[in-house]
Design an enzyme around this catalytic site. Structure first.
Site, short mmCIF file in Angstrom:
data_model
loop_
_atom_site.label_atom_id
_atom_site.label_comp_id
_atom_site.label_asym_id
_atom_site.label_seq_id
_atom_site.Cartn_x
_atom_site.Cartn_y
_atom_site.Cartn_z
N LYS A 67 -1.15 -81.21 17.98
CA LYS A 67 -1.37 -81.34 16.52
C LYS A 67 -0.11 -81.73 15.73
O LYS A 67 -0.23 -82.36 14.69
CB LYS A 67 -1.96 -80.05 15.95
CG LYS A 67 -3.42 -79.83 16.29
CD LYS A 67 -3.97 -78.63 15.56
CE LYS A 67 -5.47 -78.50 15.76
NZ LYS A 67 -6.06 -77.42 14.95
N ASP A 103 -8.65 -79.10 8.98
CA ASP A 103 -8.76 -77.64 9.15
C ASP A 103 -8.82 -76.95 7.79
O ASP A 103 -9.49 -75.93 7.62
CB ASP A 103 -7.58 -77.08 9.95
CG ASP A 103 -7.66 -77.47 11.42
OD1 ASP A 103 -8.79 -77.65 11.92
OD2 ASP A 103 -6.61 -77.58 12.07
#
Ligand code: ATR
Length: 272
Positions: A67, A103
């Site tokens: 990420k 997210d």
């Protein structure tokens, strides 16, 4: 028409639920698509991305441990992903990579859908943990106008790093986490504690007002001990599965042009 391909890159990625989610929507909306699960160790990340570009993928998502590192290979990283320091969703257009972080959306949307009357601006939030997930959670809470975030983490330095995002963040020692619950209107667990196979999350909720909303981003088990204790004392609770489902929506929209729906049957499919 050619098949529109997308993928997830991670290591390990075999247990990821993403394939279930995206393939469900492809079928539901009659999309001629393909979603590949690509086990990609860090040393293969660059080659893996090149493979996607060369083979005309529409985009991909990344999970642990890519990420942060993947941003170096992207042509454009939006403000949200940059400030959080992580991306999980990338669109490919004309060979160029556009990165964002979904997210944040997943976390906020889960609470809004499950507890539509919850008011983010009403009072302080307590956030447990200061890992990657916490960064997205804190960013989302700031965006929603939470007046104060009490951030507590075993390793205080990580919380202090996140606190640089805003003066509204107050760092609290991990040992003081129970005192921090006083007069809070939201408690979020972003640590891995309480997850199947991990240590339990030790926290007494006596100081937490019973009106406070409690959310655990752990979804395995779905009803964590934290959520069970909170519900037992009358607090409203939100499980973590919705964050996983909702974070997938903007990616699907970016890749396939359809805003997909999070439904109970999808939730059951992912949980089974
Ligand atoms: P993620 O990116 O999924 O948030 P992470 O970066 O590994 O994962 O973060 C895990 C979080 O759980 C961290 O806040 C971690 O605390 P540290 O920063 O001190 O490592 C927290 N955590 C994990 N095990 C813990 C434990 N036994 N006690 C307290 N906190 C723990």
């Amino acid at each position: 028409m050619t098949v529109k391909k997308t993928a997830i890159l991670g290591y390990p990625v075999k247990k990821s639920k993403s394939a279930i989610i995206y393939r469900h929507w492809m079928e539901k909306y009659g999309i001629d698509g393909q979603f590949d699960v690509l086990e990609t160790p860090p040393s293969d990340l660059e080659v893996g991305i090149k493979h996607l570009i060369d083979n005309h993928y529409a985009g991909f998502c990344v999970t642990v441990p890519h990420k942060e590192k993947v941003m170096a290979f992207c042509d454009d990283v939006d403000g949200r992903a940059r400030q959080i320091g992580a991306t999980n969703s990338i669109r490919i257009e004309n060979g160029k990579l556009y990165a964002t972080n979904t997210d944040v959306y997943g976390f906020i949307q889960n609470i809004k859908k499950e507890q539509p009357r919850f008011d983010f601006v009403y009072g302080p939030a307590v956030v447990l943990g200061a890992g990657g997930a916490a960064r997205a959670v804190v960013y989302g809470l700031l965006e929603q106008g939470v007046p104060e975030i009490r951030l507590t983490n075993r390793t205080r330095a990580r919380a202090e790093e996140i606190a640089k995002m805003s003066p509204r963040i107050v760092v609290i020692d991990w040992e003081e986490r129970e005192e921090a619950l006083a007069a809070a209107s939201l408690l979020v667990n972003t640590t891995t504690l309480g997850m199947e196979g991990q240590d339990p999350l030790e926290i007494q909720l006596d100081n937490l007002p019973t009106t406070a909303l409690v959310n655990d981003i752990v979804y395995y088990p779905l009803h964590t001990d934290l959520l069970k204790s909170a519900a037992a004392q009358g607090n409203p609770v939100v499980t973590g599965i919705g964050m996983l489902l909702h974070q997938a929506c903007p990616s699907f929209k970016n890749w396939y042009g359809i805003d997909p729906e999070v439904t109970d049957d999808l939730k059951q499919k992912v949980l089974s």
